[in-house]
Write an enzyme that holds these catalytic residues in place. Sequence first.
Site, PDB file in Angstrom:
ATOM      1  N   GLU A  46       0.858  -1.199   0.000  1.00  0.00           N
ATOM      2  CA  GLU A  46       0.000   0.000   0.000  1.00  0.00           C
ATOM      3  C   GLU A  46       0.891   1.245   0.000  1.00  0.00           C
ATOM      4  O   GLU A  46       1.930   1.273   0.665  1.00  0.00           O
ATOM      5  CB  GLU A  46      -0.837  -0.021   1.293  1.00  0.00           C
ATOM      6  CG  GLU A  46      -1.683   1.227   1.535  1.00  0.00           C
ATOM      7  CD  GLU A  46      -2.295   1.256   2.954  1.00  0.00           C
ATOM      8  OE1 GLU A  46      -1.648   0.760   3.909  1.00  0.00           O
ATOM      9  OE2 GLU A  46      -3.405   1.771   3.088  1.00  0.00           O
ATOM     10  N   LYS A 123      -9.322   2.028  -2.088  1.00  0.00           N
ATOM     11  CA  LYS A 123      -9.572   1.500  -0.736  1.00  0.00           C
ATOM     12  C   LYS A 123     -10.927   1.953  -0.182  1.00  0.00           C
ATOM     13  O   LYS A 123     -11.218   3.159  -0.138  1.00  0.00           O
ATOM     14  CB  LYS A 123      -8.442   1.963   0.189  1.00  0.00           C
ATOM     15  CG  LYS A 123      -8.474   1.386   1.589  1.00  0.00           C
ATOM     16  CD  LYS A 123      -7.219   1.833   2.350  1.00  0.00           C
ATOM     17  CE  LYS A 123      -7.105   1.269   3.737  1.00  0.00           C
ATOM     18  NZ  LYS A 123      -5.868   1.707   4.419  1.00  0.00           N
ATOM     19  N   CYS A 168      -4.883  -3.000   2.845  1.00  0.00           N
ATOM     20  CA  CYS A 168      -4.615  -2.911   4.283  1.00  0.00           C
ATOM     21  C   CYS A 168      -5.819  -3.180   5.178  1.00  0.00           C
ATOM     22  O   CYS A 168      -6.166  -4.317   5.442  1.00  0.00           O
ATOM     23  CB  CYS A 168      -3.951  -1.578   4.610  1.00  0.00           C
ATOM     24  SG  CYS A 168      -3.236  -1.611   6.273  1.00  0.00           S
TER      25      CYS A 168
HETATM   26  N1  CDV Z   1      -3.039   1.458   6.566  1.00  0.00           N
HETATM   27  C1  CDV Z   1      -3.990   0.880   7.342  1.00  0.00           C
HETATM   28  O1  CDV Z   1      -5.105   0.680   6.925  1.00  0.00           O
HETATM   29  N2  CDV Z   1      -3.604   0.559   8.613  1.00  0.00           N
HETATM   30  C2  CDV Z   1      -4.513   0.001   9.573  1.00  0.00           C
HETATM   31  C3  CDV Z   1      -4.121   0.396  10.964  1.00  0.00           C
HETATM   32  C4  CDV Z   1      -4.464   1.785  11.264  1.00  0.00           C
HETATM   33  C5  CDV Z   1      -4.783  -0.475  12.017  1.00  0.00           C
HETATM   34  C6  CDV Z   1      -4.575  -1.514   9.483  1.00  0.00           C
HETATM   35  O2  CDV Z   1      -5.701  -2.045   9.485  1.00  0.00           O
HETATM   36  O3  CDV Z   1      -3.547  -2.172   9.476  1.00  0.00           O
END
Ligand code: CDV
Length: 308
Positions: A46, A123, A168
């Site tokens: 990401e 996202k 993510c």
């Molecule tokens: N980049 C992200 O989405 N990070 C989140 C953190 C903030 C918990 C994740 O779900 O890994």
Amino acid sequence: MREIVTAALQMGSIQKADSRAAVVARMIALLEQAHEAGATFAVFPELTLTTFFPRWYMEAQSEVDQWFEREMPGRDTAVLFQRARDLNMAISLGYAELTPDGQHFNTSILTNRQGEIVGKYRKIHLPGHSEFDTERAFQHLEKRYFLPGDLGFGVWRNLGGIMGMLICNDRRWPEAYRMLGLQGVEMVTLGFNTPSVNSQQGDEGPQDRLFHHRLSCQSGAYQNSTWVVAVAKAGVEDDHPMIGGSLIIDPNGKIVAETQTEADEMIIHACDLDACNFGKSTIFDFKRHRRIEHYGLITERTGAVPPE
Ligand code: CDV
């Protein structure tokens, strides 16, 4: 057998002062290493091209926009696309996207082996907050800098299989995987930047963070009988540590490769997409076993409402 020799190309830390050109040079070095090892598909994290800037509070839009790409490939990334084309490799890459009409997204793209973009995902699950939060040990301002993705959860035919992308925080939501599973996905790629500690809960450290990360990715793979390739941007960025733990997971939910460092590192596996068939035609044969007449709340209700 339908094998895709797939490389997860974990990136170590990127500091605020690092140029896009320097980052792209590191990406190309990893890509070449993957090619030498026999990979035809390489997955980057990401927001690969910059430091994880949502940890910084910014007010001036011009300051925010410096972290975004107005075109892909652009001036700094053209050389990456060209190298992938030369090596006849498909890639997936995350970056901050600024559209011509001024919209900001946390985006991931998928190319074919000719370097043409065949898929784009923006996202959908944006974690964090939109205003400066004095209660947190550090900021996570994705809700400030990005709009929620507007393209839905897509899949694309590529390299002889069906591929989908998540980014993510999406990996923590079973609905996200299931949206791809319902389109027959055989390989989910996802990049992540996950801080090693919880900014709101001091005792949740790297071991718990890695546990929840593996749990989310392994269950997504198993419950949809799909490969999952999860790739970190890791290491310490401007004093802020992030977990590594990049993974290649088979359709049984088993980890077949995992990075051992928090630096630039390649892992590779020959992923046989036909390994998805057994789960998809037995315990997770959605057509036979799902009971959508009882799933209404999933789309009708956002937050939990306990009984009276
Ligand atoms: N980049 C992200 O989405 N990070 C989140 C953190 C903030 C918990 C994740 O779900 O890994």
